[in-house]
Motif scaffolding. Structure first.
Motif, PDB file in Angstrom:
ATOM      1  N   VAL A 199     -11.999  -1.921   7.590  1.00  0.00           N
ATOM      2  CA  VAL A 199     -11.953  -1.021   6.420  1.00  0.00           C
ATOM      3  C   VAL A 199     -13.311  -1.047   5.735  1.00  0.00           C
ATOM      4  CG1 VAL A 199     -10.917  -0.709   4.123  1.00  0.00           C
ATOM      5  CG2 VAL A 199      -9.458  -1.231   6.089  1.00  0.00           C
ATOM      6  N   MET A 241      -6.950   2.293  -0.884  1.00  0.00           N
ATOM      7  CA  MET A 241      -7.787   1.136  -0.523  1.00  0.00           C
ATOM      8  C   MET A 241      -8.978   1.685   0.254  1.00  0.00           C
ATOM      9  SD  MET A 241      -6.263  -2.143   1.462  1.00  0.00           S
ATOM     10  CE  MET A 241      -7.314  -3.368   2.212  1.00  0.00           C
ATOM     11  N   GLY A 259     -12.850   1.127   1.816  1.00  0.00           N
ATOM     12  CA  GLY A 259     -14.045   0.373   2.169  1.00  0.00           C
ATOM     13  C   GLY A 259     -15.267   1.238   1.909  1.00  0.00           C
ATOM     14  N   VAL A 298       0.858  -1.197   0.000  1.00  0.00           N
ATOM     15  CA  VAL A 298       0.000   0.000   0.000  1.00  0.00           C
ATOM     16  C   VAL A 298       0.890   1.241   0.000  1.00  0.00           C
ATOM     17  CG1 VAL A 298      -1.666   1.340   1.357  1.00  0.00           C
ATOM     18  CG2 VAL A 298      -1.966  -1.144   1.092  1.00  0.00           C
ATOM     19  N   SER A 318       1.800   3.429  -3.442  1.00  0.00           N
ATOM     20  CA  SER A 318       0.816   4.524  -3.295  1.00  0.00           C
ATOM     21  C   SER A 318      -0.597   4.051  -3.650  1.00  0.00           C
ATOM     22  CB  SER A 318       1.194   5.726  -4.164  1.00  0.00           C
ATOM     23  OG  SER A 318       2.448   6.238  -3.786  1.00  0.00           O
ATOM     24  N   ILE A 319      -0.990   2.959  -3.017  1.00  0.00           N
ATOM     25  CA  ILE A 319      -2.306   2.365  -3.294  1.00  0.00           C
ATOM     26  C   ILE A 319      -3.385   3.044  -2.463  1.00  0.00           C
ATOM     27  CG2 ILE A 319      -3.681   0.244  -2.956  1.00  0.00           C
ATOM     28  CD1 ILE A 319      -1.127  -1.314  -3.717  1.00  0.00           C
ATOM     29  N   LEU A 323      -8.599  -6.015   9.003  1.00  0.00           N
ATOM     30  CA  LEU A 323      -8.934  -5.231   7.807  1.00  0.00           C
ATOM     31  C   LEU A 323     -10.429  -5.205   7.511  1.00  0.00           C
ATOM     32  CD1 LEU A 323      -5.993  -6.073   5.399  1.00  0.00           C
ATOM     33  CD2 LEU A 323      -6.552  -3.843   6.373  1.00  0.00           C
ATOM     34  N   VAL A 375      -1.071   6.247   4.908  1.00  0.00           N
ATOM     35  CA  VAL A 375       0.025   5.298   5.125  1.00  0.00           C
ATOM     36  C   VAL A 375       1.321   5.925   4.631  1.00  0.00           C
ATOM     37  CG1 VAL A 375       0.910   2.985   4.737  1.00  0.00           C
ATOM     38  CG2 VAL A 375      -1.560   3.359   4.862  1.00  0.00           C
ATOM     39  N   CYS A 376       2.069   6.420   5.592  1.00  0.00           N
ATOM     40  CA  CYS A 376       3.283   7.175   5.305  1.00  0.00           C
ATOM     41  C   CYS A 376       4.508   6.300   5.505  1.00  0.00           C
ATOM     42  CB  CYS A 376       3.304   8.362   6.254  1.00  0.00           C
ATOM     43  SG  CYS A 376       4.855   9.214   6.318  1.00  0.00           S
ATOM     44  N   ASN A 380     -16.113   6.296   8.207  1.00  0.00           N
ATOM     45  CA  ASN A 380     -15.526   7.257   7.262  1.00  0.00           C
ATOM     46  C   ASN A 380     -14.154   7.773   7.697  1.00  0.00           C
ATOM     47  OD1 ASN A 380     -17.744   7.161   5.454  1.00  0.00           O
ATOM     48  ND2 ASN A 380     -18.878   8.549   6.783  1.00  0.00           N
ATOM     49  N   SER A 436     -16.226   1.905   6.285  1.00  0.00           N
ATOM     50  CA  SER A 436     -15.975   2.708   5.073  1.00  0.00           C
ATOM     51  C   SER A 436     -14.713   3.556   5.234  1.00  0.00           C
ATOM     52  CB  SER A 436     -17.175   3.609   4.746  1.00  0.00           C
ATOM     53  OG  SER A 436     -18.334   2.843   4.511  1.00  0.00           O
ATOM     54  N   ILE A 437     -13.629   2.882   5.576  1.00  0.00           N
ATOM     55  CA  ILE A 437     -12.353   3.573   5.797  1.00  0.00           C
ATOM     56  C   ILE A 437     -11.599   3.754   4.478  1.00  0.00           C
ATOM     57  CG2 ILE A 437     -10.029   3.270   6.809  1.00  0.00           C
ATOM     58  CD1 ILE A 437     -11.474   1.945   9.209  1.00  0.00           C
ATOM     59  N   ARG A 438     -10.968   4.913   4.370  1.00  0.00           N
ATOM     60  CA  ARG A 438     -10.098   5.177   3.210  1.00  0.00           C
ATOM     61  C   ARG A 438      -8.661   5.099   3.696  1.00  0.00           C
ATOM     62  NH1 ARG A 438     -11.739  10.452   1.598  1.00  0.00           N
ATOM     63  NH2 ARG A 438      -9.751  11.402   2.132  1.00  0.00           N
ATOM     64  N   MET A 439      -7.916   4.169   3.111  1.00  0.00           N
ATOM     65  CA  MET A 439      -6.533   3.915   3.535  1.00  0.00           C
ATOM     66  C   MET A 439      -5.647   4.155   2.317  1.00  0.00           C
ATOM     67  SD  MET A 439      -5.428   0.404   5.391  1.00  0.00           S
ATOM     68  CE  MET A 439      -3.722  -0.106   5.531  1.00  0.00           C
ATOM     69  N   VAL A 440      -4.751   5.116   2.419  1.00  0.00           N
ATOM     70  CA  VAL A 440      -4.038   5.551   1.218  1.00  0.00           C
ATOM     71  C   VAL A 440      -2.536   5.605   1.461  1.00  0.00           C
ATOM     72  CG1 VAL A 440      -3.816   7.393  -0.502  1.00  0.00           C
ATOM     73  CG2 VAL A 440      -6.038   6.940   0.558  1.00  0.00           C
ATOM     74  N   GLY A 441      -1.827   4.799   0.709  1.00  0.00           N
ATOM     75  CA  GLY A 441      -0.373   4.884   0.727  1.00  0.00           C
ATOM     76  C   GLY A 441       0.073   6.043  -0.149  1.00  0.00           C
ATOM     77  N   PHE A 442       1.138   6.711   0.250  1.00  0.00           N
ATOM     78  CA  PHE A 442       1.570   7.856  -0.574  1.00  0.00           C
ATOM     79  C   PHE A 442       3.043   8.125  -0.322  1.00  0.00           C
ATOM     80  CE2 PHE A 442       2.234  11.389   2.406  1.00  0.00           C
ATOM     81  CZ  PHE A 442       1.813  10.767   3.569  1.00  0.00           C
TER      82      PHE A 442
END
Lengths: 344, 344
Positions: free
Chosen positions: B273, A280, A282, A273, A277-278, B270, B252-253, B247, B277-283
């Motif tokens: 998620v 994800m 729900g 993730v 830079s995914i 997981l 994800v750093c 929400n 309705s969780i937003r999990m974002v790698g960046f």
């Protein structure tokens, strides 16, 4: 005084741990007076036509799930999405004879105390059962999940798990119509054939025949996956994470492989993730209810034009509803699982 | 002909499995001619002033990581973010005497073959080392991760792990300035005191003293977490998932708890998620490089106005760079870890 008629019900026996069984539900032969009581508030009396079997109902069988927990009540009827006809209404939005879809009890006749959870049908020129699927919650789930969450671009690679189910079959077809490359997985040869030959997926595989899911995904997506529509969770998610592309998107719609486990499987590859830079996300269909009108208009048109195919697995009779629901978790259904309670 | 001068370098010995050690790097006393060769293309010769120790460098020590894999080369110098002075340039954007930040070698003098990875400094009225942190990549990481990924609203609850590090300390302060409730965790009493007394977090705790992370989070967030700024991964993420609100957003750093494990820890929760309705974002910071000008202007102003505090852990001398880098993974540093190579 209304007539007193038989009213079969599917009662919830007790909270379930692990894999649910038919015997966690009891079909009883009760009676009902077909008349709302004087003190019925704004209730609506409906006759059930179709019940929808959906994987998320498993969560209502557990005592506690997450913060927005809702459970069935032991000794009371199961509830879920369905299609019904209004027999009597004290709620101004619905009147006798209306066809509605929304949350109803698993019983032949149901007094709906929260009639705001019943919706009018915009179109009645298609089988009414479609409102348990392609024109209802699963349809909106597929549409919102794919277009809103995944923000797809033409030419992108899309992978759908549990792809022949109510949601998966639609995601795949929306993705194809959008110009994506689409591969689905399912749990039998019959379902895989359906994906390839009927729903027009570019390719499909039987995950039960793959000893190494990572290798299977590498075979179908040598360049990687842009979009994963997640219905399964666990080991499948782990394999997908290894195969996602940079800036990939994962719409988490369901995790059916995890619902019946007493302890969830671990997911070990979440570092991807970060590395890729995914995004994800729900989601639940009703987070996106504001787009329902647009969705239903467009989907109705696509069905009428023959551009979308929809497959239901229809079981007759409320007595068979428990087996149909349990069958979902064993992968017995081919297409959207519906139970017919009464002819329209 | 340029002068020949000593050039100490930190060479990468070989690919690392498990926890890295100082002996995975070797400091050598080489020499360099202070003149770019004729065939140097558009290279730039720089004198190193500061090196940045960042957790992500661990990934470059492994042979293969993900699709955008990049690794150090055995026998060659380690590279990473740093601050340097241009001695000679064949690249039109940089000229002799310029102060720059960007990717340089871990060596006293460095020939940069990809000078597009060197950036000009907009402000030089603050310590130049700040461009390894608050005004550089970690600063942009905190700013973009918090404002772009998390889309925070005033009044929301924010949890930051590894909160006294280069990124965490800034996330917490940005969140406070934005009107959020902020709790951080770190691995020592000294760091926890820093969070509470210097950086102005609403509260903070030492995760090493908590036998049950879930219970700890419930104590600090009885109503749940809206935003989690993830620097840690593994068991911490698992506990956070149980405590996220509907929400919720997870930026994800980093996942520093996982970088040195031969097999990652499983994450078991997981399903939340989906349920929430969780937003999990790698960046990565450079996904958001387009907002760097806005970020650096605003952050510079906040520092000048005394609205943001920034703490560095400064080590002197390139000989001590390997120990400083390894120290990151042991939590030895208090604040942003910087190595001074030469006075400005």
């Amino acid at each position: 005084m209304g007539a007193v008629v038989p009213n079969k019900q599917v009662l919830f026996k007790d909270y379930v741990v692990g894999f649910p069984k038919e015997s966690d539900m009891v079909v009883t032969a009760g009676e009902i007076t077909l008349r709302l009581p004087e003190d019925a508030g704004n209730s609506v009396l409906v006759k059930s036509l179709y019940l929808s079997c959906d994987p998320y109902l498993r969560s209502f069988m557990s005592k506690l799930v997450g913060s927005n927990a809702q459970s069935f009540v032991p000794g009371k009827p199961i509830f879920g999405f369905g299609v019904a006809k209004v027999l009597e209404s004290k709620y101004p939005d619905h009147k006798e004879g209306d066809l509605v879809w929304g949350t109803i009890g698993w019983e032949e006749y149901s007094i709906i105390k929260e009639p705001q959870n019943l919706f009018k049908m915009k179109y009645t020129d298609l089988p009414l059962s479609y409102y348990t699927g392609i024109l209802g919650m699963p349809g909106l789930t597929a549409y919102a999940g794919f277009f809103e969450i995944c923000a797809p671009k033409s030419g992108e690679s899309v992978y759908v798990s549990a792809a022949s189910g109510a949601v998966g079959q639609l995601v795949g077809q929306f993705a194809k119509l959008h110009g994506c490359f689409v591969v689905g997985s399912a749990g039998s040869k019959e379902k895989v054939d359906l994906l390839k030959n009927k729903f027009g997926f570019d390719d499909a595989f039987n995950y039960k025949e793959e000893s190494d899911l990572n290798a299977a995904l590498k075979r179908y997506f040598p360049e990687g996956i842009d979009i994963y529509f997640e219905n399964v969770g666990g080991a499948m998610l782990d394999a997908v994470l290894l195969n996602m592309k940079k800036n990939g998107r994962i719409a988490v719609c369901g995790m059916i492989s995890q619902y019946n486990l007493e302890k969830a499987e671990g997911v070990f590859n979440l570092i991807h993730v970060l590395l890729k830079s995914i995004r994800m996300v729900g989601f639940q269909a009703f987070d996106h209810y504001h787009i329902y009108p647009k969705f239903v208009e467009e989907t109705h048109r696509l069905i009428k034009e023959g551009k979308i195919i929809y497959v239901e697995d229809i079981v007759e009779g409320i007595e068979n509803a428990p087996a149909a629901l349990i069958g979902l978790f064993k992968g017995r259904n081919v297409g959207k699982q519906v139970v017919v309670i009464a002819p329209e």
